[in-house]
Design a protein around this motif. Structure first.
Motif, short mmCIF file in Angstrom:
data_model
loop_
_atom_site.label_atom_id
_atom_site.label_comp_id
_atom_site.label_asym_id
_atom_site.label_seq_id
_atom_site.Cartn_x
_atom_site.Cartn_y
_atom_site.Cartn_z
N GLU A 6 79.54 23.08 117.60
CA GLU A 6 79.67 22.88 119.04
C GLU A 6 81.13 22.75 119.44
O GLU A 6 81.97 22.32 118.64
N SER A 7 81.40 23.09 120.69
CA SER A 7 82.72 22.90 121.27
C SER A 7 82.58 22.81 122.77
O SER A 7 81.51 23.11 123.32
N GLY A 8 83.66 22.40 123.44
CA GLY A 8 83.65 22.39 124.89
C GLY A 8 83.48 21.02 125.54
O GLY A 8 83.55 20.90 126.76
N GLY A 9 83.26 20.01 124.74
CA GLY A 9 83.13 18.67 125.31
C GLY A 9 84.45 18.17 125.85
O GLY A 9 85.51 18.78 125.64
N GLY A 10 84.40 17.05 126.56
CA GLY A 10 85.62 16.48 127.10
C GLY A 10 85.31 15.39 128.10
O GLY A 10 84.17 14.92 128.18
N ARG A 19 81.39 23.39 130.20
CA ARG A 19 80.53 24.33 129.51
C ARG A 19 80.65 24.10 128.01
O ARG A 19 81.74 24.22 127.44
N LEU A 20 79.53 23.78 127.42
CA LEU A 20 79.46 23.60 125.98
C LEU A 20 79.09 24.92 125.31
O LEU A 20 78.32 25.70 125.87
N SER A 21 79.63 25.12 124.13
CA SER A 21 79.29 26.29 123.32
C SER A 21 78.82 25.84 121.95
O SER A 21 79.23 24.79 121.46
N CYS A 22 77.98 26.66 121.35
CA CYS A 22 77.49 26.39 120.00
C CYS A 22 77.49 27.72 119.24
O CYS A 22 76.69 28.59 119.54
N ILE A 69 71.08 26.55 130.47
CA ILE A 69 71.21 26.96 129.07
C ILE A 69 71.15 28.48 129.00
O ILE A 69 70.40 29.12 129.74
N SER A 70 71.98 29.06 128.15
CA SER A 70 71.98 30.51 127.99
C SER A 70 72.45 30.84 126.57
O SER A 70 72.92 29.96 125.85
N LYS A 71 72.31 32.09 126.20
CA LYS A 71 72.77 32.50 124.88
C LYS A 71 73.25 33.93 124.91
O LYS A 71 72.82 34.73 125.74
N ASP A 72 74.15 34.24 124.01
CA ASP A 72 74.66 35.58 123.83
C ASP A 72 74.33 35.98 122.40
O ASP A 72 74.98 35.54 121.46
N ASN A 73 73.29 36.78 122.23
CA ASN A 73 72.84 37.15 120.89
C ASN A 73 73.89 37.96 120.14
O ASN A 73 74.02 37.85 118.93
N THR A 77 75.99 32.90 119.99
CA THR A 77 76.50 31.69 120.64
C THR A 77 75.55 31.21 121.71
O THR A 77 75.03 32.00 122.50
N LEU A 78 75.35 29.90 121.71
CA LEU A 78 74.52 29.22 122.68
C LEU A 78 75.44 28.48 123.63
O LEU A 78 76.50 27.98 123.23
N TYR A 79 75.03 28.41 124.91
CA TYR A 79 75.85 27.75 125.90
C TYR A 79 75.04 26.71 126.68
O TYR A 79 73.82 26.81 126.79
N LEU A 80 75.76 25.74 127.23
CA LEU A 80 75.16 24.81 128.19
C LEU A 80 76.18 24.61 129.30
O LEU A 80 77.22 23.97 129.09
#
Length: 125
Positions: A6-10, A19-22, A69-73, A77-80
């Motif tokens: 995960e990334s994007g926290g703050g 926006r969080l990414s996984c 929530i979304s994803k890019d196959n 990567t998963l997003y929030l």
């Protein structure tokens, strides 16, 4: 070797957005149910949102209309996307994956096989 990162926290003020990414690797990402969970200090880990392999989504009542929530196959990567953030959204956020469809049990954290290390989100009033 399955890995979720995960990334994007703050830290943001109330009303702000993050926006969080996984990033996922090591398995057939597109066929899994992917979820976001969060855990605040002294509280149990709770389901926030999930997205199925067909793109269908589920949300906790507390975040409906504010989180997406979304994803890019192609990128695995998963997003929030989190908008209109509130102090009560403050928590460690985790992404998770399970082989089965999300279904009605998407909030059941024990059904998820893989977990990321988490990213902290802090919302100040």
């Amino acid at each position: 070797h399955v890995q979720l990162v995960e990334s994007g926290g703050g830290s943001v003020q109330a009303g702000g957005s993050l926006r969080l990414s996984c990033a996922a690797s090591g398995y057939t990402y597109s066929s899994y149910c992917m979820g976001w969970f969060r855990q605040a200090p002294g509280k149990e880990r709770e389901g926030v949102a999930a997205i199925d392999s067909d793109g269908s989504t589920s949300y906790a009542d507390s975040v409906k209309g504010r989180f997406t929530i979304s994803k890019d196959n192609a990128k695995n990567t998963l997003y929030l996307q989190m908008n209109s953030l509130k102090p009560e959204d403050t928590a460690m956020y985790y992404c998770a994956a399970k082989r089965d469809a999300c279904g009605m049990t998407w909030k059941w954290r024990n059904l998820y096989t893989y977990w990321g290390q988490g990213t902290q989100v802090t919302v100040s009033s």
